[in-house]
Each structure stands twice: as C-alpha cells, then as structure tokens.
Write a protein that holds these residues in place. Structure first.
Motif, short mmCIF file in Angstrom:
data_model
loop_
_atom_site.label_atom_id
_atom_site.label_comp_id
_atom_site.label_asym_id
_atom_site.label_seq_id
_atom_site.Cartn_x
_atom_site.Cartn_y
_atom_site.Cartn_z
N UNK A 164 56.11 35.58 39.65
CA UNK A 164 54.77 35.19 40.13
C UNK A 164 54.55 33.69 39.96
N UNK A 165 55.00 33.13 38.83
CA UNK A 165 54.90 31.68 38.65
C UNK A 165 55.71 30.94 39.72
N UNK A 166 56.92 31.46 40.01
CA UNK A 166 57.78 30.82 41.00
C UNK A 166 57.16 30.85 42.39
N UNK A 167 56.55 31.98 42.75
CA UNK A 167 55.88 32.06 44.05
C UNK A 167 54.78 31.02 44.15
N UNK A 168 53.98 30.89 43.09
CA UNK A 168 52.93 29.88 43.08
C UNK A 168 53.49 28.47 43.20
N UNK A 169 54.60 28.20 42.49
CA UNK A 169 55.22 26.87 42.56
C UNK A 169 55.74 26.58 43.95
N UNK A 170 56.29 27.61 44.61
CA UNK A 170 56.78 27.43 45.97
C UNK A 170 55.64 27.08 46.93
N UNK A 171 54.52 27.78 46.78
CA UNK A 171 53.35 27.49 47.61
C UNK A 171 52.88 26.06 47.36
N UNK A 172 52.88 25.65 46.10
CA UNK A 172 52.44 24.30 45.77
C UNK A 172 53.36 23.26 46.41
N UNK A 173 54.67 23.51 46.36
CA UNK A 173 55.63 22.56 46.94
C UNK A 173 55.43 22.44 48.44
N UNK A 174 55.23 23.57 49.11
CA UNK A 174 55.04 23.53 50.56
C UNK A 174 53.75 22.80 50.92
N UNK A 175 52.71 23.02 50.15
CA UNK A 175 51.46 22.31 50.41
C UNK A 175 51.65 20.81 50.23
#
Length: 409
Positions: A164-175
């Motif tokens: 779940x942390x990784x998914x959030x980090x991925x979203x942050x990177x894409x943004x």
C-alpha cells in the motif's frame, strides 16, 4: 430523445462536479465517517486487517475507541499524512495486541499507509523506518502473548502493508512527473511567446524606422536643393511615425488582452496588419522614394489571423530590405490569392554583381530570430515556406507560399 438523454447526463454529472470542487479536508472527512460507520455493521465484521490470532476478547468501550482511532484520523490523511498514519497504526497495534475481534475499521491502516506514501513530503524514509520498527515491536509483543503465527506470517503481512505504501509512492511519482511536464510545457510556451513578441517588435520597428530614416534623409537633401518640396518629405516622416504608433498600440493591446497573436475585438480591427492593408505599406515605401509596383491576382478572401499577419510581415520585411539595401531600385510586389494558398513574390532590381541588394540572411539568435530568418520561422508556424536570395539576372527576390485558411462564414 438525444437532447433528453444529454440533459439527463448533465443532471447526473452536476452532483459529481459539485463534489470534485469541494475541499480535500471535507472529502476525507466524509470518507473517515463512512469507514467509521461501516466498522460497526455486523455483516462486515469479518472484513478487515488482522494479525496475531490471539484469543478473542469481547467488545468494550476501549475497543470502540480504538476502532474510531483507526478511522477518524483519515480526515487529515492528505493534510497531515504522517500524523494520520501514526495514530491509525498505533490504534491498530493496540487493537491487535488486546485481542479484539476483526473489524472493518482496520482497513483504515491500509488507507493511512497509501496516503503517507502519496502525500508525505518530508522525512519519508524516516517515517517508513519508524513504521517498520513499530511493526517489528508488534510482532514481538504478539509472539510474547502467545500468537500461533510464525515468521512467514508476519513477513507476508508486512509485505501487504508495504504494498500500500508502494502504491502511494508510485502515484506520488507520477504526479510529480506530470507536474514537471506541465512546468516544462509552460517554459516552452513562455519562450515561444517571447520569440513571437520579439519578431513582432522587430517587424514593426525596423520597417517604420527604416522608412523614417530614408524620408528624413530625403527631406534634408530637399532643404538645400528644393525647399518648397521639403515639406512633403517631413509630412511623410510624420505619417510613417503615426503608422508605427498605430501598429505598436495594436500589438500592445493584443498582449494586454490575451497574449495571442491577434484579437477579435472590432475596436482594434482597423489597426490589425492584414492583407487588405498591403497598399498602405506600398504607399509608404513610395513616399520614402522607393519605386514600387504592386499587383494582386485572384479573389482576396478574409483569412485566419495568423495567415493575414504572416503575409503582411513578409511584404513588410521585403520592402524594408529593399529600402535599406537597394534604395531607388524598382521593387515589384505580387500577391496571388489561390484556393489552397496565398503566394507572395517581392523582387528588387539590381545589377548581377551588386550584392548590396542581397541582405545577409542571419540565423535566429536567442531572442527568437530576426529579419528573413524570423520570416522563415513565421511561415513554418502556419505551414508555409519562404525562400529568399539573389536572382540570376540581378537583384533580390523573396518568395513565400502560405496555406490558405479562409474564415468560416
């Protein structure tokens, strides 16, 4: 039926648009309240996060408080993601260590981990390390209290939390990447606009100042040889100055309004450089002492602003170069209005060996291009082409072809 269906979709879309415009704190607050309410629905009691498998204890006021502590902090999941995760994770650990029954509210831990990965700005590694250390302590406590689960079980649950942390980090990177692309696009647009303004100012100022210098020199000569005609030269200088001010006011008005290359405002339409005002350019060159022959072929139709401006600037720059480098030589301006394109040809007479009539073609500088190089760039922007160079029989020629884009009726 079609208008009615469209109206129905608009009615359904209106609440969604209203919700998207709301503050993030309000949206997250509603999410937290919904999750807290669902945590006490009996049919959802078996859905949730659970680790330890300790003997189950009956519900109490403490269990209710811990459930609320796992859900309500989500109202601040985007504003204070680290604090939200700390409260939710601490409440989850206490809830599991005390052996309370599985609850739907425990899903708040997953949402808190995702939110921290997506929205936490500073101390991200420190926060991840603190959460991992806290989980290790929880595993030791559960094992001390008699949990039947082994190392593999604890590791699998940890990997689920890390996902779940990784998914959030991925979203942050894409943004962040999208924001970077928007920033770069804005910088490119700014540079393009600066280059456009530089071209406009160059075309306006250079042409009119050149004409004024030529007219002033002629007036000075007439003061000595024919004083009675000197007034005509001074009048030409005055008229040229007024035209320059008119074009500058038009350009500044456009920049103040929208920053676009033209404006549909009728109040400025009479000042806009268009194909219909080429006669003014020719007359100005003639009053400067340059013999100019002007002819048009085909039916002139109102074109898009970019096409009108590009064609006008081609003739303006060509006449400016003729006055600067081939003063007194006959210049011919031919404009052909076709169905698919507008063709412009400006030729200046001169001896074959005389290169003075052939202005040097300079490459664009960081400010956005000058002279003929700037005209080539302007023609390419509207899908056209421009060629310029000395003629075999002598003199110089500028030939431009611009795709026709008539205005819609």
């Amino acid at each position: 039926m079609y208008p009615q269906a469209q109206w129905s979709r608009a009615r359904l879309r209106a609440p969604l648009d209203w919700w998207e415009e709301r503050d993030a704190f309000l949206k997250d607050g509603v999410l937290a309240l919904v999750l807290a309410s669902l945590a006490f629905v009996p049919t959802l009691s078996n859905v949730g996060a659970q680790i330890g498998d300790l003997p189950e204890r009956p519900a109490s006021a403490l269990s209710v408080g811990l459930v609320l502590a796992q859900t309500l902090p989500l109202a601040a999941r985007r504003r204070w993601p680290a604090g939200c995760l700390a409260v939710a994770a601490g409440a989850f650990a206490a809830y599991q260590a005390l052996g309370f029954a599985t609850t739907f509210g425990s899903l708040g831990l997953y949402l808190a981990l995702y939110s921290a990965g997506a929205h936490q700005v500073r101390f991200r590694r420190g926060l991840a390390g603190a959460v991992s250390a806290g989980y290790a302590v929880l595993a030791l406590v559960l094992n001390r209290f008699g949990s039947p689960q082994g190392v593999a079980d604890y590791l699998a649950f940890y990997l689920a939390l890390a996902a779940f942390w990784t998914v959030g980090s991925t979203v942050r990177t894409r943004r962040a990447e999208q924001a970077q692309r928007r920033r770069l696009a804005g910088e490119v647009a700014t540079a393009t606009e600066r280059a456009r303004i530089a071209r406009e100012l160059h075309d306006v100022v250079t042409h009119h100042v050149t004409a004024m210098v030529v007219q002033a020199d002629a007036a000075q000569f007439l003061l000595a040889s024919a004083p009675d005609k000197a007034g005509e030269g001074l009048s030409a200088v005055s008229d040229t100055g007024r035209r320059a001010l008119t074009e500058l006011r038009y350009l500044l008005g456009v920049l103040e309004a929208t920053g676009e290359s033209a404006s549909p405002d009728p109040a400025r339409a009479d000042r806009a450089p268009t194909l219909g005002r080429l006669g003014d350019l020719v007359e100005q060159a003639r009053r400067s002492g340059q013999p100019v022959e002007f002819s048009e072929q085909g039916e002139r139709r109102a074109q898009s602003v970019d096409v009108e401006l590009a064609a006008y600037r081609v003739v303006q720059e060509a006449l400016t170069n003729a006055m600067k480098y081939a003063a007194g030589q006959t210049t011919r301006v031919l404009v052909r209005h076709g169905e698919e394109r507008v063709e412009i040809k400006v030729t200046t007479d001169g001896p074959t060996a005389a290169r003075a009539a052939a202005p040097a073609v300079r490459g664009p500088d960081p400010a956005g291009g000058r002279g003929l190089a700037g005209l080539r760039a302007r023609a390419r922007l509207v899908g056209g082409e421009l060629e310029a160079g000395p003629r075999p029989e002598g003199g110089f020629e500028v030939h431009a072809t611009i795709p026709s884009k008539p205005l819609s009726e």
